[in-house]
Design a protein around this motif. Sequence first.
Motif, PDB file in Angstrom:
ATOM      1  N   SER A 156       0.994  -1.198  -0.184  1.00  0.00           N
ATOM      2  CA  SER A 156       0.020  -0.002  -0.239  1.00  0.00           C
ATOM      3  C   SER A 156       0.964   1.209  -0.097  1.00  0.00           C
ATOM      4  O   SER A 156       0.555   2.322  -0.820  1.00  0.00           O
ATOM      5  CB  SER A 156      -0.922   0.137   1.267  1.00  0.00           C
ATOM      6  OG  SER A 156      -1.634  -1.174   1.548  1.00  0.00           O
ATOM      7  N   VAL A 160       0.649   4.132  -2.994  1.00  0.00           N
ATOM      8  CA  VAL A 160       0.253   5.539  -2.634  1.00  0.00           C
ATOM      9  C   VAL A 160       1.348   6.335  -3.337  1.00  0.00           C
ATOM     10  O   VAL A 160       1.307   7.627  -4.045  1.00  0.00           O
ATOM     11  CB  VAL A 160       0.126   5.838  -1.151  1.00  0.00           C
ATOM     12  CG1 VAL A 160       0.174   7.328  -0.744  1.00  0.00           C
ATOM     13  CG2 VAL A 160      -1.029   5.023  -0.750  1.00  0.00           C
ATOM     14  N   SER A 164       0.833   9.061  -6.092  1.00  0.00           N
ATOM     15  CA  SER A 164       1.079  10.573  -6.012  1.00  0.00           C
ATOM     16  C   SER A 164       1.844  11.090  -6.972  1.00  0.00           C
ATOM     17  O   SER A 164       1.715  12.404  -7.227  1.00  0.00           O
ATOM     18  CB  SER A 164       1.383  10.935  -4.661  1.00  0.00           C
ATOM     19  OG  SER A 164       2.242   9.788  -4.034  1.00  0.00           O
ATOM     20  N   VAL A 351      -6.308   7.981  -9.173  1.00  0.00           N
ATOM     21  CA  VAL A 351      -6.811   7.423  -7.950  1.00  0.00           C
ATOM     22  C   VAL A 351      -7.518   6.075  -8.126  1.00  0.00           C
ATOM     23  O   VAL A 351      -7.435   5.096  -7.883  1.00  0.00           O
ATOM     24  CB  VAL A 351      -7.783   8.149  -7.155  1.00  0.00           C
ATOM     25  CG1 VAL A 351      -8.490   7.557  -5.998  1.00  0.00           C
ATOM     26  CG2 VAL A 351      -6.955   9.622  -6.590  1.00  0.00           C
ATOM     27  N   GLY A 354      -5.219   3.532  -9.511  1.00  0.00           N
ATOM     28  CA  GLY A 354      -4.374   2.973  -8.433  1.00  0.00           C
ATOM     29  C   GLY A 354      -5.115   2.049  -7.491  1.00  0.00           C
ATOM     30  O   GLY A 354      -4.738   0.900  -6.943  1.00  0.00           O
ATOM     31  N   VAL A 355      -6.405   2.491  -7.358  1.00  0.00           N
ATOM     32  CA  VAL A 355      -7.279   1.429  -6.456  1.00  0.00           C
ATOM     33  C   VAL A 355      -7.478   0.199  -7.045  1.00  0.00           C
ATOM     34  O   VAL A 355      -7.190  -1.017  -6.300  1.00  0.00           O
ATOM     35  CB  VAL A 355      -8.756   2.126  -6.211  1.00  0.00           C
ATOM     36  CG1 VAL A 355      -9.613   1.310  -5.321  1.00  0.00           C
ATOM     37  CG2 VAL A 355      -8.493   3.370  -5.125  1.00  0.00           C
ATOM     38  N   TRP A 358      -4.047  -1.817  -6.789  1.00  0.00           N
ATOM     39  CA  TRP A 358      -3.810  -2.106  -5.222  1.00  0.00           C
ATOM     40  C   TRP A 358      -4.443  -3.357  -4.786  1.00  0.00           C
ATOM     41  O   TRP A 358      -4.129  -4.278  -4.375  1.00  0.00           O
ATOM     42  CB  TRP A 358      -4.316  -0.780  -4.382  1.00  0.00           C
ATOM     43  CG  TRP A 358      -4.188  -1.297  -2.934  1.00  0.00           C
ATOM     44  CD1 TRP A 358      -3.025  -1.153  -2.262  1.00  0.00           C
ATOM     45  CD2 TRP A 358      -5.230  -1.467  -2.063  1.00  0.00           C
ATOM     46  NE1 TRP A 358      -3.367  -1.627  -0.880  1.00  0.00           N
ATOM     47  CE2 TRP A 358      -4.487  -1.839  -0.631  1.00  0.00           C
ATOM     48  CE3 TRP A 358      -6.599  -1.965  -2.330  1.00  0.00           C
ATOM     49  CZ2 TRP A 358      -5.431  -2.346   0.191  1.00  0.00           C
ATOM     50  CZ3 TRP A 358      -7.273  -2.469  -1.349  1.00  0.00           C
ATOM     51  CH2 TRP A 358      -6.429  -2.476   0.162  1.00  0.00           C
TER      52      TRP A 358
END
Length: 451
Positions: A156, A160, A164, A351, A354-355, A358
């Motif tokens: 994680s 992140v 970013s 985002v 990414g989610v 992840w």
Amino acid sequence: MANTKSIHGEWSSRFAYILAATGSAVGLGNIWKFPYITGENGGGAFVLVYLACVIAIGIPIMIAETLMGRRGRQSPINTLTTLSTEANANKKWHYLGWLGVLAGVLILAYYSVIAGWACAYVLKAFWGGFSSDAIVVKESFDSLMASPGQLVFWHSVFMVATMSIVMRGVKGGLEKAVQVLMPALLALLIVLVGYAMSTGEAYFKGLSFLFDPDFSEIDADAILTAMGHAFFTLGLGMGAIMVYGSYLPSGISITKTSLYIAGADTIVALLAGIAIFPLVFANGLEPGAGPGLIFQTLPIAFGNMTGGWLFGILFFVLLVFAALTSAISLVEPIVAWLVENRGFTRAKASVLSGVAIWALGVSVAFSFNIWSGFKVFDKNIFDLLDYLTANLMLPIGGFCIAVFTGWVMQTEHVKEELDLPEFIFNAWTIFVKYVAPASVLLVLLHVLGVF
Ligand code: TRP
């Protein structure tokens, strides 16, 4: 006609592009993956096959993929639509862009988990967790693997960090960071090679393992792995270098920059091998220990060196950065597409992707412990994703890229982008038209058991 500039911006200079593309190429593939697959596949002969693949398949395709990007000036999916329109070819070519997007997502899901290991090792080094005892070092690695909580936590953290950076756009701080970090990583690798030399006899054993080819160790699967790794380590076959190429100002030589990037990438991989195998032999370890190889060997070196904790921290910090500069290229194609076609802001696009990545990565983290029994084709989730992407999707993507530039695009357009002396252009053409696609096809068909 091709656009002159991408809506996402451009690299500020040739050097900036080389840094970013080298950042994408040099990563876990060089330092983590190359040594462990070389160990699993018997050493020298595997290294030779890998080098041959870099030269005969990798470099020509890198040139091809970059030039497509620069001519199309958009995300790989839209670039393929534009270029196939320009060439009066079937629009279905844009599915190649989708194959790449999917490959990027699948690769990053496991890449981030492994980069998480490197993050965990920064902390281990800091707390003095490295030992000169190979058994202690292995136990410490095994206990990390056994902890789903820790693996997910570090995965994680890495995701992140990646997203970013991606949010701020390809150029923002990244160009500067890479400029300092890459030379630092190289310097530390040289320190480690220096340490490896101090192992005496084991050093020579390590070298001969790496450079003395024994072709009886090579079978079709090893050749596929070597070829797949050539794509993986150069970051080819899924649109990463295509999207980086789309931010490349015209007038910069794609051929020269590709040669620099491939050269730097190969040097880093070989240095990593030279640093690691002597440690394997000096400590009675197995070259074929698998994905944990560098995490079970390098800490021994740091445990033995004076000031090793500091070198250890530095090394794993740099490894994390090398992984970051690779990871951002893996999501850039999908993020660029979301911005172009869905009108998302970069932030929202980052985002969202990414989610999703992840979540997939969590299942990879579990495949080392609570889900290790879950197997498809006798492979756990990590092995499956790795095999599917590096050994199949990237070579297939690379094959299509070679065919597209070699057979579909008009020679005039290709020439415009490459601007090479006639005989070099002709040599490159032979490679993208015949050598690269035929080699990929032969290896894939052979492994699939067609002949
Ligand atoms: N080349 C990187 C490494 O060796 C990984 C990577 C970055 C990659 N971008 C890619 C792999 C695109 C395949 C395709 O660690």
